[in-house]
Motif scaffolding. Structure first.
Motif, PDB file in Angstrom:
ATOM      1  N   SER A   1       0.803  -1.228   0.000  1.00  6.65           N
ATOM      2  CA  SER A   1       0.000   0.000   0.000  1.00  6.65           C
ATOM      3  C   SER A   1       0.838   1.281   0.000  1.00  6.65           C
ATOM      4  N   PRO A   2       1.852   1.418   0.879  1.00  2.00           N
ATOM      5  CA  PRO A   2       2.684   2.621   0.817  1.00  2.00           C
ATOM      6  C   PRO A   2       3.404   2.748  -0.525  1.00  2.00           C
TER       7      PRO A   2
ATOM      8  N   ILE B   1       0.955   4.245  -3.402  1.00  2.00           N
ATOM      9  CA  ILE B   1       0.686   5.687  -3.420  1.00  2.00           C
ATOM     10  C   ILE B   1       1.961   6.492  -3.664  1.00  2.00           C
TER      11      ILE B   1
ATOM     12  N   ASP C   1      -0.501  12.956  -3.065  1.00  2.75           N
ATOM     13  CA  ASP C   1      -0.071  11.557  -2.987  1.00  2.75           C
ATOM     14  C   ASP C   1       1.116  11.404  -2.039  1.00  2.75           C
TER      15      ASP C   1
ATOM     16  N   GLY D   1      -0.190  11.474   1.329  1.00  5.05           N
ATOM     17  CA  GLY D   1      -0.831  10.179   1.564  1.00  5.05           C
ATOM     18  C   GLY D   1       0.192   9.103   1.893  1.00  5.05           C
ATOM     19  N   PHE D   2       1.319   9.116   1.192  1.00  7.49           N
ATOM     20  CA  PHE D   2       2.384   8.144   1.469  1.00  7.49           C
ATOM     21  C   PHE D   2       2.917   8.313   2.889  1.00  7.49           C
TER      22      PHE D   2
ATOM     23  N   LEU E   1       0.356   6.890   5.370  1.00  5.31           N
ATOM     24  CA  LEU E   1       0.350   5.429   5.429  1.00  5.31           C
ATOM     25  C   LEU E   1       1.627   4.891   6.058  1.00  5.31           C
TER      26      LEU E   1
ATOM     27  N   ARG F   1       1.575   2.534   9.430  1.00 12.87           N
ATOM     28  CA  ARG F   1       1.700   1.120   9.080  1.00 12.87           C
ATOM     29  C   ARG F   1       1.949   0.222  10.293  1.00 12.87           C
TER      30      ARG F   1
ATOM     31  N   TYR G   1      -5.712   3.116   2.386  1.00 10.53           N
ATOM     32  CA  TYR G   1      -5.199   3.642   1.113  1.00 10.53           C
ATOM     33  C   TYR G   1      -6.343   3.917   0.137  1.00 10.53           C
TER      34      TYR G   1
ATOM     35  N   TYR H   1      -6.834   7.669  -1.221  1.00  7.61           N
ATOM     36  CA  TYR H   1      -6.677   8.021  -2.636  1.00  7.61           C
ATOM     37  C   TYR H   1      -7.995   8.444  -3.263  1.00  7.61           C
TER      38      TYR H   1
END
Length: 231
Positions: free
Chosen positions: A120-121, A124, A156, A159-160, A163, A167, A180, A184
């Motif tokens: 997931s990381p 993005i 983005d 967002g990264f 996450l 995590r 995610y 997104y």
């Protein structure tokens, strides 16, 4: 715009294709770091990354052609293979990536949710890097020359970071991937407000990106809530 980085003899290096390649390399690197932390075999990461790259690119290209350039395909079918010049849809890539993950997890007898959380990381982050390719190529234009590619690059990247920092805190199996999807979806809805290449449905103000993003968000939230109750 700088769609072509360099020409070496008969070979042309396209900025879009180059940034997509860089995005996948960074994604694999990040996934490898997570695999080490979670004691997942490196070979499994590389195998999954290989099939995920192929599946997501095919899905992203087919989705784009079907919804955005079907007339171009009918005129010249060979254009479907010219993906290095641009024309990939992230929603198609995500859908194909999920299907690829489900098949791979079943064959390798490993939880799909473990794999989904693992990458997931990377996904993005790869999207953020890929938007640099969009900017250089001149695709995904904005209304009144707004740099929507840069807007999404920034969102983005945020967002990264979100996450990446969460995590270790999210204990729900699959929770990071579902987060995610929600993150997104919101990013895409925001950016779509400024894009000039939106596909509007049935002469309404609804865009294909909006509808797909809403479905992603609702699906992600619903599954997150359901899975949280069973932790």
């Amino acid at each position: 715009m700088h769609p072509i980085i360099a020409k070496i003899g008969p070979f042309t290096i396209y900025s879009y294709g180059m940034m997509v390649a860089i995005a996948f390399l960074f994604g694999i690197f990040i996934a490898r770091l997570e695999a080490v932390r979670k004691n997942i075999k490196q070979d499994l990461v590389y195998d999954f990354s290989f099939y995920l790259i192929i599946g997501s690119i095919i899905g992203a290209r087919v989705y784009y052609i079907l919804f955005f350039d079907i007339s171009g395909l009918l005129k010249n079918p060979i254009t479907i293979f010219k993906m290095w010049q641009g024309g990939l849809s992230i929603h198609g890539g995500i859908l194909a990536g999920v299907v690829t993950g489900l098949i791979f997890s079943r064959l390798k007898k490993i939880s799909f949710w473990i794999l989904a959380d693992l990458v997931s990381p990377s996904i993005i982050l790869g999207q953020a890097i890929g938007r640099i390719g969009c900017y250089l190529n001149g695709c995904c234009p904005g209304i009144n020359n707004q740099p929507t590619q840069i807007y999404e690059l920034i969102l983005d990247s945020i967002g990264f970071l979100l996450l990446w920092n969460l995590r270790k805190k999210i204990k729900i199996k699959g929770g990071l991937f579902l987060l995610y999807l929600m993150v997104y979806a919101v990013i895409r809805i925001i950016v779509s407000r400024f894009r000039a290449d939106n596909l509007y449905l049935w002469n309404t103000s609804l865009t294909l990106a909006d509808i797909t993003s809403v479905i992603m968000f609702i699906t992600g939230m619903a599954l997150f809530i359901i899975k949280k109750k069973h932790v």
